[in-house]
Design a protein around this motif. Structure first.
Motif: not given
Length: 1534
Positions: A614-615, A576, A611, A502, A619, A579-581
């Motif tokens: 955003k992606f 984009t 989140e 991440t 996804t 991710t930080q998740n």
């Protein structure tokens, strides 16, 4: 040729030009849409324009070659102009709108506008037109994206519907903004700006005024002072020491657009535009020896700040040339230009849209050279394909110890973006080139500097995992010699990516500061293995190590942690791709850890929605890739499907609803998983089957909500796959729709299904058609049933109706298939649905849709498209029914009846009424009329044959409703149906009584409800020209007399109904009563008891509104007299009559008409005593009767006054025009009060102050005149009271009640004043006789007279005129002779005479004497007047012979010859009369002569149709009443 009457601006077609015999130039023209209207017009007033001719379906259409927008503006101005005249007294801004349109039209016609200005002006014009049409309640105009009007004939139904929706939304926003006049809502944002999800701010730096003496850097950004945060990237301008940009090419081109702003940003309480100025040069400006000073140091200098909240929110409209001055606040006191205040000069403008949109809409402001400064963060909408990978880093602050120095250090931070090999790249701000390193601002001898400098790190995505940031700290000296010896005293670093893959978390980071050898601090191998932050979540051993004092760290390569120094930064990742998740990263990179795929799919539902959206593209790509790569198994199908449903539901949430456009864009542009449809449909069908079995299925509700987008994914596949693939898709669809039908939920998503078919059937061929047919068969009936029961306020009604109408449309490619399917449906039967049942449901559906439009009333284009659909359906139905349901065995009465009602409902619908159409639309509406009328006529008159009698009288009303439409061609087509019905019933029953009764009943209801129009436009025959119906009856002599009677009956009824309808909305209750009485009398005369009683109660209600209880009682008395008390009669009728009597008695009691109440009490008492023997009721009735007797003797009853009221002038309705009425006043009502009440009913009327009958000039005037004066009732003592001692209380009642004759007396002077007798006076008494006694069913009745009395009045007037003129000419010999010549010649010359010759033919016959024996005295009076006219004419001709000039002597001789012949004839027939010598100009005429000549009978015109059957009605010959004038001569001698 006929000369046309045209107005300025009228459009016409010129046929040819020619010169008249007077050498005037004319043009022969005809008007558009009315080719039969041709004529000439002066050529000098006609402006010729160029035209273009288009060929549309074989017809040539002539159109002006003007710009379409100019033509639209012209048409709009004309239409608005006529409306503006009607709304002139109403406060409206239409005048302002018209002035603006006229000004813009001039600009458009000039042709000098550049392209961008033309586009902007076009947008303003169309927006203004649409706004004006909306506030004027005109039809909505739909346009394409370029502002051009959409042609409904060439646009698909779905695109037209979407265009209407978009236009409505835009207009509503425009109205909101216009009405508020750029007022703001609660958030302070204008409606126009708030409607867009993305906003931008354009800034143009004009000049920077500040004396610095060194180079400087200007960092401009948007700032939130409440949250104390920077909103946007910095825009960097490098300014030279000489007062110009360092790059001279940028002079007058320093433009920037701050973009990606959202509505949340605009909702901030305050937004500032700040400009931070950093000078680049010496440590201190006061140092003079530049050679010894260190150069290139970045030092804080000051800041410029401006509050732009109102500007960016749209409260302030900024012109592109307006300049704003932003004052400068220095860091220290400086020497500036004394004559100019320091600061920035800028131009600003708030723009709506993203960078792509504003470059298109504002090319003169934003071009390719304009710098774009993005928002620090994501925009509210992240479109697919918008790849961004920016990391914004802010140097927060630090704390550095001075160690062995005597003063605090001047700390400079140097930052590199490094990989393992030491490569680097940094961007300081928008508009500047990337640099290899970043050097911070230096604060002089500050222990805890706070830099708050934000920079952007731009790193390629593939290198992110190898990148780290390194910070070097160095003390800078003001002396160059010392500064060169200074080395980096500490360092810090941070990795951009974590070990789990991440990216660095957003927020504050407290970095570890390391100390050591300068070279070792630059060696990545020495520090990269160490923890970078003080709150690192790594090895506990390393954390413990960092807590020690500044000793060497194990494995640190000689670096030690400085516990006395600290340094912090903050980061914001705008990517984009990163991710930080951890859970989302695991899903996006599912191939690296496939064993965790199931877990990651389940975790998706608990990830923060922000989140996920955003992606969104990545996804969705990951989910469909999982489906594609596991196509052979169904292990992950449900998990992927549920994840997809979760994402769709997330976007449906109000918080993320603006991402709908992102999902739509992804489906259309990026979705490519061709085999995903199998998985999607398989899981969908599984859920539907489980739910249909009644089992628990938790995801079904979320699935149904997301069904629209599930189908859209399938829809896009159809545009990408081959025909064979489409067949497979359709097979799956058939199974799904079978499940959907079982749940009865298909109407919820008919709109998306409609769009799906639109795309799918465009590529379907062969076997696929059968599958689509099965789907439509399954869906259509349940959709029909749902629409019939669905309320019009339902959110999905429009979408459902669009699908329901699909089989009848032909303007989309695939709809041809649907129409074929529909034809198959109506020609075949299935186990679940028979053809009659399907047709019945379809008839009910369409009739319901016609009666209750699902579209707004101003969506005229959409409504007309719908009408075309209805028209096709009606024609299709007619063909089917003619083929299958006309035989005796198969004839369905109810089916045909519903079909006819559907056709009539279509024609009579409000949206097809011609009065609501513009000239362009009239022809289209007529086409619809004619098509349906022909269809109905053929069915009724030709096809039905012997079955016609089944529809009489049921279909009379609907066809009558169709006939009442005010269109001549339509009536010509429909009225023959009536004759066909008459013929049919006559042949069946020997009469057409049912038809006649139904016509009268329905005509009453329709006209009262607003149908029909003025009699002169109604095509039921006039007396002068029996038109269609009588023409039809001409070939049937046996029917013609009855048809003629029927025509006259209906015409008389229609005239009365139209009068009634006209006054029902009138404030005058009296007018409504008069028309009601006319109608109830008409119905009584034609023996329509039901309608008669209906209007009796309407009259009763009107009386009760005005508290006219006596008149209400007389009205109900008419109904009671239709009922009987006989014992063999109906018990219900007896009860009804008793109830009526009770009510009437109560009304008479309230009106103090106890005499009438007693009469009814006696009648009831007779029944109770001798018929039903109910002594208890008898006793109660006698008690009440006794009370009435007591009231008569003890209670004072004021006498009402009676007033004669004349309504003169053509401005009154026919039932009042030139008529005289006697009104019964209320108790204690004065004439002044009564007259004021009359004037309030007719505020424009002129009050006449004379009591004599006015002349013809007033009667024929277009104005309204009212004459009102008091008359005295003439007592008529009942025979039972004559010659008996009657108490005054009893006799006083009859002095003002049961009266029919009224007197009015006035003093008059005749002849010259006698100086010897000043008190000679004449009394003229006028007697008025009303048709009915008062009181009655009205508070007034009219005075009428017979034609004979009218002839008497005319002769009296003529004789009086001759005598008056003779007196005038004898008294004054200077008067011109012409008036006397014309009067005498008009009477005696046979060529112009005809006065009493017509009376002789009309009245002086044996037949008239036998029919009217009561007129014997009046006939003698008329003969006497004719005989007296001869001596008057003789005297006038003698006087004329004395005064005539020689040139008129032949004329006089001709007149004498005619008079001799006339005199001979009259004296032979009516006797000889003689006058005294007219030369004696004295007033001592024989009184017998005066009485004979001047005594007259004044007549009042009769009122047709005012007969009223009251209890006091006289026999027929009394309809003709008269007003007698008696003249008495009193001679008083003193």
């Amino acid at each position: 040729e006929k000369q046309l009457s045209l107005e300025i601006g009228d459009c016409s077609f010129v046929d040819r030009k020619y010169e008249s015999y007077r050498r005037f130039l004319f043009v022969l023209i005809h008007l558009p849409h009315t080719f039969s209207l041709q004529g000439v017009f002066p050529a000098s007033y006609v402006h010729l324009k160029e035209v273009v001719i288009e060929n549309r379906e074989g017809d040539e259409v002539v159109m002006s070659s003007e710009m379409p927008l100019v033509k639209e503006v012209t048409t709009t101005l004309r239409e608005w102009g006529s409306i503006w005249k009607q709304l002139f007294v109403v406060k409206t801004n239409i005048q302002r709108l018209m002035w603006e349109l006229m000004e813009w039209r001039s600009q458009l016609l000039s042709g000098t506008l550049p392209n961008d200005e033309f586009k902007e002006l076009k947008q303003k014009v169309t927006s203004k037109i649409d706004y004006g049409n909306k506030i004027l309640e005109l039809d909505q105009v739909v346009r394409d994206e370029n502002g051009n009007i959409l042609d409904p004939e060439r646009a698909s139904v779905i695109s037209l519907f979407r265009a209407h929706e978009e236009a409505t939304a835009k207009i509503n926003e425009r109205i909101k903004e216009e009405q508020s006049n750029v007022q703001t809502d609660h958030s302070g944002i204008s409606a126009r700006i708030q409607s867009s999800p993305t906003h931008s701010l354009y800034v143009f730096v004009r000049n920077f005024v500040c004396r610095i003496g060194e180079d400087s850097e200007l960092f401009m950004s948007l700032y939130d002072p409440i949250k104390q945060t920077i909103i946007s990237e910095n825009y960097l301008v490098r300014w030279g020491s000489k007062g110009f940009p360092k790059e001279i090419d940028m002079l007058n081109n320093l433009k920037v657009v701050f973009t990606d702003l959202g509505n949340k940003d605009l909702c901030r309480d305050k937004i500032y535009l700040i400009c931070q100025i950093v000078r680049v040069g010496r440590m201190d400006l006061k140092e003079t020896n530049n050679k010894k000073c260190t150069q290139g140091l970045r030092r804080p200098f000051g800041v410029a700040v401006m509050d732009i909240s109102d500007l960016i929110k749209g409260k302030i409209e900024c012109d592109e040339e307006k300049q704003f001055f932003i004052p400068f606040f220095p860091y220290l006191t400086l020497f500036l230009y004394p004559q100019l205040p320091p600061g920035l000069w800028v131009t600003m403008k708030a723009l709506v849209g993203d960078i792509v949109q504003i470059r298109k809409e504002y090319p003169h402001l934003v071009d390719r050279s304009t710098v774009v400064a993005r928002k620090l963060g994501f925009p509210e909408i992240i479109m697919p394909g918008d790849v961004r990978n920016d990391i914004y880093l802010t140097l927060q602050g630090g704390d550095f110890d001075k160690y062995n120095k005597t003063t605090q250090k001047n700390v400079e931070v140097i930052m590199w973006v490094c990989d393992e090999e030491g490569k680097n790249s940094i961007c300081l701000g928008a508009g500047d080139k990337a640099v290899s390193e970043y050097r911070s601002v230096i604060y002089y001898q500050v222990k805890q500097p706070r830099w708050m400098e934000t920079i952007k790190v731009a790193v390629p995505l593939e290198e992110m995992h190898r990148i780290h940031l390194r910070f070097m700290f160095r003390h800078r000296s003001s002396q160059e010699s010392k500064d060169k010896s200074e080395k980096n005293f500490a360092m810090a670093f941070v990795r951009l990516m974590k070990d789990d893959g991440t990216v660095l978390q957003d927020g504050l980071h407290d970095l570890v500061v390391f100390k050591g050898d300068s070279k070792r601090m630059e060696d990545v191998n020495c520090y990269l293995s160490l923890p970078s932050t003080r709150h690192h979540h790594g090895d506990l051993h390393k954390v413990a190590t960092l807590s020690r004092s500044s000793s060497s760290v194990s494995g640190s390569g000689g670096l030690s942690v400085s516990s006395r120094d600290s340094f912090s930064i903050s980061t914001l990742v705008c990517s984009t791709k990163l991710t930080q998740n951890v859970g989302l990263l695991g899903l996006l990179k599912w191939r690296t850890r496939p064993e965790l795929l199931r877990e990651n799919l389940e975790k998706l539902k608990i990830i923060d929605g922000e989140e996920v959206v955003k992606f969104l593209q990545d996804t969705l790509d990951a989910l469909f890739n999982i489906m594609m790569e596991h196509s052979q198994t169904d292990d992950y199908d449900i998990l992927v499907f549920d994840a997809l449903i979760y994402i769709i539901g997330l976007i449906a949430d109000r918080k993320f609803q603006h991402f709908n456009t992102v999902l739509e864009a992804y489906i259309k542009q990026h979705f490519s998983a061709t085999l995903a449809y199998k998985k999607l449909m398989s899981v969908l069908k599984r859920y539907l089957d489980v739910s249909s079995r009644g089992e628990q299925c938790e995801p079904i509700l979320r699935t149904l909500k997301a069904l629209e987008y599930i189908f859209k994914f399938i829809w896009m596949l159809l545009e990408q796959v081959q025909i064979l693939f489409c067949i497979c898709v359709c097979l799956h669809l058939r199974k799904i729709y079978t499940s959907i039908v079982s749940l009865s939920i298909c109407p919820l998503h008919s709109s998306l299904t409609f769009s799906f078919f639109d795309s799918a059937l465009s590529v379907f061929q062969g076997e696929t058609f059968q599958h689509i047919q099965d789907i439509v068969v399954s869906l259509l009936r349940i959709i029909n049933q749902t629409v019939i029961t669905m309320g019009r306020e339902h959110a999905l009604i429009v979408s459902t109706c669009n699908f329901a109408k699909a089989p009848y449309m032909t303007d989309l490619p695939w709809l041809k298939y649907c129409r074929t399917i529909f034809c198959h449906l109506v020609h075949s039967e299935t186990e679940s649905m028979s053809t009659p049942d399907f047709l019945m449901e379809s008839f009910l559906l369409f009739k319901d849709l016609i009666g209750k439009h699902v579209y707004p009333s101003d969506w005229m284009a959409m409504i007309m498209v719908q009408n075309r659909v209805f028209l096709r359906a009606i024609n299709t139905y007619a063909d089917t029914m003619n083929q299958k349901f006309l035989n005796n065995d198969d004839f369905e009465v109810q089916l045909w009846n519903n079909y006819f009602h559907l056709a009539v409902a279509f024609i009579t619908q409000e949206s097809l009424q011609l009065q609501h159409f513009s000239p362009d639309m009239v022809s289209l509406a007529l086409f619809h009329y004619v098509c349906v009328c022909v269809c109905v006529c053929v069915c009724v008159c030709v096809c039905l044959g012997s079955h016609k009698i089944c529809f009489i009288p049921g279909m009379v009303g609907p066809i009558l409703e169709m006939t009442l439409i005010p269109e001549e061609e339509l009536r010509r087509a429909t009225i023959p149906i009536f004759f066909d019905m008459i013929t049919c019933e006559y042949a069946h029953s020997g009469n057409f009584q049912k038809f006649e009764n139904e016509i009268i009943l329905k005509l009453d209801h329709e006209v009262e409800g607003g149908g029909g129009d003025e009699p002169e436009y109604w095509n039921i025959p006039h007396l002068q020209q029996p038109l269609i119906l009588l023409d039809c009856a001409a070939e049937k002599p046996t029917l013609r007399p009855q048809v003629q009677h029927f025509v006259s009956l209906v015409k008389g009824l229609l005239i009365r109904l139209l009068d009634y309808r006209t006054v029902m909305s009138d404030d005058s209750r009296n007018n409504r009563m008069s028309c009601t009485v006319n109608l109830l009398n008409f119905y009584k005369d034609i023996n329509r008891e039901g309608m008669y009683i209906r209007y009796l109660y309407k009259l009763r209600d009107l009386h009760l509104e005005g508290e006219n209880y006596t008149e209400a009682a007389y009205t109900l008395l008419l109904h009671s007299r239709l009922l009987k008390f006989e014992s063999h009669g109906s018990q219900t009728q007896r009860q009804l009559k008793e109830t009526l009597y009770d009510t009437i008695i109560d009304y008479f009691d309230k009106g103090k008409m106890w005499e009438e109440a007693i009469t009814l009490c006696k009648e009831l008492a007779e029944q109770y005593e001798n018929e039903i023997f109910d002594y208890e009721l008898l006793s109660k009735r006698l008690e009440k009767q006794a009370k009435f007797y007591e009231n008569i003797m003890k209670i004072l009853r004021p006498k009402p006054d009676y007033f004669a009221v004349g309504y003169y002038g053509q401005g009154y309705p026919p039932f009042l025009r030139n008529k005289v009425f006697i009104h019964r006043g209320k108790e204690y009502e004065r004439r002044e009060d009564f007259q004021n009440q009359l004037m309030s009913q007719f505020p424009s009327a002129v009050r006449l102050n004379i009591t004599t009958m006015p002349g013809d000039d007033i009667k024929n005037s277009p104005l309204q005149y009212i004459q009102c004066f008091t008359v005295q009732p003439v007592l008529e003592i009942p025979p039972r009271l004559k010659n008996k001692p009657v108490p005054d209380q009893i006799i006083n009642f009859y002095k003002s009640n049961y009266v029919q004759r009224f007197h009015y007396s006035r003093p008059v002077r005749k002849g010259p004043v006698d100086p010897n007798n000043e008190f000679s006076m004449w009394i003229e008494r006028t007697t008025f006789t009303t048709v009915y006694k008062l009181p009655g069913i009205l508070r007034w009745f009219e005075t009428t007279l017979s034609p004979l009395e009218n002839a008497i009045e005319t002769m009296e007037s003529t004789n009086e005129k001759i005598l008056t003129m003779i007196n005038q000419y004898q008294a004054d010999w200077t008067l011109p002779i012409n008036p006397l010549s014309m009067l005498l010649n008009g009477i005696v010359d046979p060529a112009v005479m005809g006065g009493f010759a017509k009376y002789e033919k009309a009245f002086f016959t044996e037949e008239y004497n036998q029919q009217h024996p009561e007129d014997r005295d009046k006939l003698l009076r008329l003969k006497d007047l004719i005989a007296w006219q001869i001596p008057l004419l003789g005297g006038g001709i003698s006087l004329h012979g004395k005064r005539v000039m020689d040139d008129l002597r032949p004329f006089h001789e001709r007149m004498e010859e005619c008079f001799k012949q006339l005199k001979k004839k009259v004296e032979k027939e009516y006797g000889v009369r003689e006058l005294p010598d007219l030369d004696e100009r004295k007033s001592t005429r024989p009184r017998s002569m005066l009485r004979s000549i001047r005594q007259s009978i004044i007549s009042i015109s009769s009122l047709q149709g005012s007969e009223c059957g009251t209890p006091t009605k006289l026999h027929a010959d009394r309809y003709h009443t008269h007003i007698c004038v008696d003249i008495f001569i009193y001679t008083v001698t003193l």
